[in-house]
Design an enzyme around this catalytic site. Structure first.
Site, PDB file in Angstrom:
ATOM      1  N   CYS A 169     -45.249  10.779  32.610  1.00  0.00           N
ATOM      2  CA  CYS A 169     -46.621  10.408  32.972  1.00  0.00           C
ATOM      3  C   CYS A 169     -47.606  11.271  32.177  1.00  0.00           C
ATOM      4  O   CYS A 169     -47.678  11.146  30.957  1.00  0.00           O
ATOM      5  CB  CYS A 169     -46.803  10.548  34.485  1.00  0.00           C
ATOM      6  SG  CYS A 169     -48.364   9.931  35.110  1.00  0.00           S
ATOM      7  N   ASP A 217     -46.212  -1.635  34.497  1.00  0.00           N
ATOM      8  CA  ASP A 217     -47.103  -0.488  34.668  1.00  0.00           C
ATOM      9  C   ASP A 217     -48.551  -0.970  34.686  1.00  0.00           C
ATOM     10  O   ASP A 217     -49.035  -1.533  33.696  1.00  0.00           O
ATOM     11  CB  ASP A 217     -46.890   0.500  33.521  1.00  0.00           C
ATOM     12  CG  ASP A 217     -47.519   1.858  33.777  1.00  0.00           C
ATOM     13  OD1 ASP A 217     -48.625   1.902  34.359  1.00  0.00           O
ATOM     14  OD2 ASP A 217     -46.912   2.869  33.383  1.00  0.00           O
ATOM     15  N   HIS A 250     -44.819   1.997  36.637  1.00  0.00           N
ATOM     16  CA  HIS A 250     -45.070   3.385  36.275  1.00  0.00           C
ATOM     17  C   HIS A 250     -44.201   4.299  37.132  1.00  0.00           C
ATOM     18  O   HIS A 250     -43.940   4.025  38.287  1.00  0.00           O
ATOM     19  CB  HIS A 250     -46.544   3.719  36.487  1.00  0.00           C
ATOM     20  CG  HIS A 250     -46.966   5.018  35.888  1.00  0.00           C
ATOM     21  ND1 HIS A 250     -47.193   5.169  34.545  1.00  0.00           N
ATOM     22  CD2 HIS A 250     -47.182   6.229  36.453  1.00  0.00           C
ATOM     23  CE1 HIS A 250     -47.550   6.423  34.298  1.00  0.00           C
ATOM     24  NE2 HIS A 250     -47.537   7.088  35.437  1.00  0.00           N
TER      25      HIS A 250
END
Length: 282
Positions: A169, A217, A250
């Site tokens: 991330c 995502d 994600h």
């Protein structure tokens, strides 16, 4: 092949009582803001490993703290710098380090947010977390990465010419930048890190990067990934590539979160190891 066991949290024996620096310097548990109620995170025991804390000189008044896991015994090993998400150093990041150490790597996870003096993993409100994260500028973080690789090169247990980096991330974007600015980085693997601001800098990538992303995502557009792929090709960075998992969102590698996708996480892990091996980080 490494066999991983599962547990709902860190057990006292994960970090030996004698290693108090490693126990007290970092949060004990998973990031409160993202921990799923029904999560069964992977737990990697530390038998056969040395787990300790390090203080890395970085030119700041207080040195950079880092969590380190490495195989016991003598000899030098390839090293992977592990870059956290926005939550800092918590049990997921520490477990990533132990997984890598079980495979023969030295794994170093610097606490890039230590200057704030705030225990980020303990904060439950994202609105309180983000301003703290924003205080860590790109230049500051890139400098900390370079300080970490410089420290690694001086350690008797590390191969100075075999340093890789992986991040998740927020840490995924750090990986892309490290491959641009740190000459000691030999290869990188970026897990769902933003690339929008880096597309125009694709030509600066000097070390091959593998990007691992989720097709579902909601925060990273497929257009931006396509643009980054095109920019890498146009600038001759053929060693770098982006792989998209169509059904993943994600944070699909984060086994403590509801976003965890076990099949894609395992495949991504295998791709990461293959990428490091192919580029001499082994």
């Amino acid at each position: 092949m490494l066999t991983l066991t599962r547990a709902h949290g860190t057990e006292p024996e994960d970090l030996h009582i004698g290693r108090r620096a490693a126990v007290t310097m970092f949060f004990a548990g998973y990031a409160v803001a993202a921990l799923a109620a029904d999560a069964t995170p992977i737990h990697t025991p530390d038998d056969g490993l040395i787990v300790e804390a390090a203080l890395i000189p970085n030119g700041a008044p207080k040195p950079l703290p880092a969590y380190v896991a490495r195989p016991k015994g003598t000899g030098r090993h390839a090293t992977i710098i592990v870059v956290n998400e926005i939550f800092g150093i918590h049990d997921y990041i520490k477990d990533i380090c132990r997984r890598l150490a079980k495979l023969g790597y030295v794994a170093v996870a610097p606490d890039f947010f230590y200057r704030s003096g705030v225990n980020l993993p303990a904060i439950s409100d994202f609105k309180q977390i983000m301003p703290i994260v924003a205080q860590a500028s790109d230049d500051q973080v890139d400098g900390d990465v370079k300080a970490t690789s410089a420290w690694i090169k001086k350690q008797s247990f590390a191969r100075p010419d075999r340093i890789g980096i992986t991040g998740f991330c927020w840490g995924g974007a750090v990986v892309w930048r490290a491959a641009m600015v740190d000459p000691d980085i030999r290869a990188g693997v970026a897990w769902y890190g933003h690339v929008e601001k880096l597309i125009m800098r694709a030509g600066e990538v000097h070390s091959p990067v593998l990007g691992l992303y989720g097709g579902q995502d909601q925060g990273i557009s497929q257009d931006s990934l396509a643009a980054m792929t095109k920019a890498l090709t146009m600038t001759g960075k053929t060693g770098s590539s982006i792989h998209v998992y169509p059904d993943a969102g994600h944070g699909f590698h984060a086994d403590y979160r509801s976003s965890y996708n076990e099949a894609d996480a395992k495949d991504g892990w295998a791709r990461m190891l293959a990428h490091f091996k192919a580029n001499g980080v082994v």
